[in-house]
Write a protein that holds these residues in place. Structure first.
Motif, PDB file in Angstrom:
ATOM      1  N   ALA A  16      26.214  86.270  77.846  1.00 39.92           N
ATOM      2  CA  ALA A  16      27.000  86.546  79.048  1.00 39.92           C
ATOM      3  C   ALA A  16      26.574  87.807  79.793  1.00 39.92           C
ATOM      4  O   ALA A  16      26.594  87.840  81.020  1.00 39.92           O
ATOM      5  CB  ALA A  16      28.483  86.628  78.695  1.00 39.92           C
ATOM      6  N   ASN A  17      26.159  88.830  79.080  1.00 37.54           N
ATOM      7  CA  ASN A  17      25.851  90.095  79.761  1.00 37.54           C
ATOM      8  C   ASN A  17      24.442  90.149  80.355  1.00 37.54           C
ATOM      9  O   ASN A  17      24.045  91.175  80.906  1.00 37.54           O
ATOM     10  CB  ASN A  17      26.082  91.284  78.827  1.00 37.54           C
ATOM     11  CG  ASN A  17      25.131  91.292  77.639  1.00 37.54           C
ATOM     12  OD1 ASN A  17      24.414  90.325  77.395  1.00 37.54           O
ATOM     13  ND2 ASN A  17      25.144  92.375  76.899  1.00 37.54           N
ATOM     14  N   ASP A  18      23.672  89.057  80.250  1.00 42.72           N
ATOM     15  CA  ASP A  18      22.312  89.016  80.806  1.00 42.72           C
ATOM     16  C   ASP A  18      22.085  87.684  81.527  1.00 42.72           C
ATOM     17  O   ASP A  18      20.991  87.147  81.552  1.00 42.72           O
ATOM     18  CB  ASP A  18      21.295  89.206  79.674  1.00 42.72           C
ATOM     19  CG  ASP A  18      19.900  89.560  80.168  1.00 42.72           C
ATOM     20  OD1 ASP A  18      19.780  90.174  81.244  1.00 42.72           O
ATOM     21  OD2 ASP A  18      18.917  89.217  79.477  1.00 42.72           O
ATOM     22  N   TRP A  19      23.131  87.146  82.131  1.00 46.24           N
ATOM     23  CA  TRP A  19      23.110  85.795  82.711  1.00 46.24           C
ATOM     24  C   TRP A  19      22.682  85.828  84.177  1.00 46.24           C
ATOM     25  O   TRP A  19      23.183  86.612  84.964  1.00 46.24           O
ATOM     26  CB  TRP A  19      24.507  85.208  82.625  1.00 46.24           C
ATOM     27  CG  TRP A  19      24.569  83.712  82.759  1.00 46.24           C
ATOM     28  CD1 TRP A  19      24.327  82.969  83.875  1.00 46.24           C
ATOM     29  CD2 TRP A  19      24.928  82.795  81.743  1.00 46.24           C
ATOM     30  NE1 TRP A  19      24.509  81.640  83.616  1.00 46.24           N
ATOM     31  CE2 TRP A  19      24.883  81.510  82.304  1.00 46.24           C
ATOM     32  CE3 TRP A  19      25.296  82.930  80.404  1.00 46.24           C
ATOM     33  CZ2 TRP A  19      25.186  80.375  81.578  1.00 46.24           C
ATOM     34  CZ3 TRP A  19      25.600  81.788  79.692  1.00 46.24           C
ATOM     35  CH2 TRP A  19      25.545  80.527  80.272  1.00 46.24           C
ATOM     36  N   ALA A  20      21.764  84.943  84.512  1.00 48.63           N
ATOM     37  CA  ALA A  20      21.355  84.737  85.898  1.00 48.63           C
ATOM     38  C   ALA A  20      21.077  83.252  86.068  1.00 48.63           C
ATOM     39  O   ALA A  20      21.104  82.490  85.096  1.00 48.63           O
ATOM     40  CB  ALA A  20      20.099  85.552  86.219  1.00 48.63           C
ATOM     41  N   VAL A  21      20.844  82.847  87.295  1.00 45.80           N
ATOM     42  CA  VAL A  21      20.421  81.471  87.570  1.00 45.80           C
ATOM     43  C   VAL A  21      19.276  81.514  88.555  1.00 45.80           C
ATOM     44  O   VAL A  21      19.149  82.453  89.346  1.00 45.80           O
ATOM     45  CB  VAL A  21      21.572  80.598  88.141  1.00 45.80           C
ATOM     46  CG1 VAL A  21      22.671  80.410  87.118  1.00 45.80           C
ATOM     47  CG2 VAL A  21      22.114  81.164  89.421  1.00 45.80           C
ATOM     48  N   CYS A  22      18.438  80.501  88.510  1.00 50.26           N
ATOM     49  CA  CYS A  22      17.377  80.387  89.509  1.00 50.26           C
ATOM     50  C   CYS A  22      18.046  80.192  90.865  1.00 50.26           C
ATOM     51  O   CYS A  22      18.924  79.335  91.005  1.00 50.26           O
ATOM     52  CB  CYS A  22      16.482  79.203  89.189  1.00 50.26           C
ATOM     53  SG  CYS A  22      15.305  78.812  90.511  1.00 50.26           S
ATOM     54  N   PRO A  23      17.661  80.963  91.872  1.00 45.92           N
ATOM     55  CA  PRO A  23      18.286  80.800  93.190  1.00 45.92           C
ATOM     56  C   PRO A  23      17.969  79.452  93.844  1.00 45.92           C
ATOM     57  O   PRO A  23      18.667  79.031  94.758  1.00 45.92           O
ATOM     58  CB  PRO A  23      17.728  81.961  94.008  1.00 45.92           C
ATOM     59  CG  PRO A  23      16.563  82.479  93.261  1.00 45.92           C
ATOM     60  CD  PRO A  23      16.709  82.063  91.836  1.00 45.92           C
ATOM     61  N   SER A  24      16.978  78.759  93.335  1.00 42.40           N
ATOM     62  CA  SER A  24      16.607  77.475  93.909  1.00 42.40           C
ATOM     63  C   SER A  24      17.272  76.302  93.188  1.00 42.40           C
ATOM     64  O   SER A  24      17.993  75.515  93.802  1.00 42.40           O
ATOM     65  CB  SER A  24      15.089  77.320  93.869  1.00 42.40           C
ATOM     66  OG  SER A  24      14.693  76.115  94.451  1.00 42.40           O
ATOM     67  N   CYS A  25      17.061  76.186  91.880  1.00 42.29           N
ATOM     68  CA  CYS A  25      17.589  75.033  91.141  1.00 42.29           C
ATOM     69  C   CYS A  25      18.899  75.309  90.414  1.00 42.29           C
ATOM     70  O   CYS A  25      19.522  74.380  89.911  1.00 42.29           O
ATOM     71  CB  CYS A  25      16.542  74.511  90.155  1.00 42.29           C
ATOM     72  SG  CYS A  25      16.119  75.647  88.804  1.00 42.29           S
ATOM     73  N   ARG A  26      19.298  76.568  90.335  1.00 38.82           N
ATOM     74  CA  ARG A  26      20.563  76.994  89.726  1.00 38.82           C
ATOM     75  C   ARG A  26      20.616  76.802  88.210  1.00 38.82           C
ATOM     76  O   ARG A  26      21.672  76.891  87.604  1.00 38.82           O
ATOM     77  CB  ARG A  26      21.783  76.295  90.371  1.00 38.82           C
ATOM     78  CG  ARG A  26      21.831  76.327  91.884  1.00 38.82           C
ATOM     79  CD  ARG A  26      21.916  77.689  92.493  1.00 38.82           C
ATOM     80  NE  ARG A  26      23.146  78.378  92.132  1.00 38.82           N
ATOM     81  CZ  ARG A  26      23.340  79.672  92.269  1.00 38.82           C
ATOM     82  NH1 ARG A  26      22.390  80.431  92.741  1.00 38.82           N
ATOM     83  NH2 ARG A  26      24.473  80.227  91.915  1.00 38.82           N
TER      84      ARG A  26
END
Length: 80
Positions: A16-26
């Motif tokens: 949880a403390n290092d979570w991101a998503v690809c801005p394109s495919c999510r």
């Protein structure tokens, strides 16, 4: 019914403390691993779209994101 997401950049389990998503495919990615990968390779390993490092940010509310994703999966599953 456990759905444990894995990082598209490293294959590691998401935290949880290092979570991101690809801005394109999510798709989910560990922020630390994804930014390093994008700086080196410039493209998302999942969707193969070019990603600008400044477009990657940490997700603030991971619980909300997971709830929405689980609901979307449940809505798409065929009903018996």
């Amino acid at each position: 019914n456990n759905r444990i997401p894995y990082c598209i950049a490293s294959g590691l389990k998401m935290v949880a403390n290092d979570w991101a998503v690809c801005p394109s495919c999510r798709f989910p990615a560990l922020y630390s691993r994804f930014t390093t990968l994008i700086e080196a390779e410039k493209v998302c390993p999942m969707c193969e779209n070019e990603v600008v490092p400044s477009a990657i940010s940490k997700v603030d509310d991971v619980q909300d994101l997971l709830k929405k994703a689980a609901k979307q999966v449940d809505d798409e599953e065929p009903k018996a």
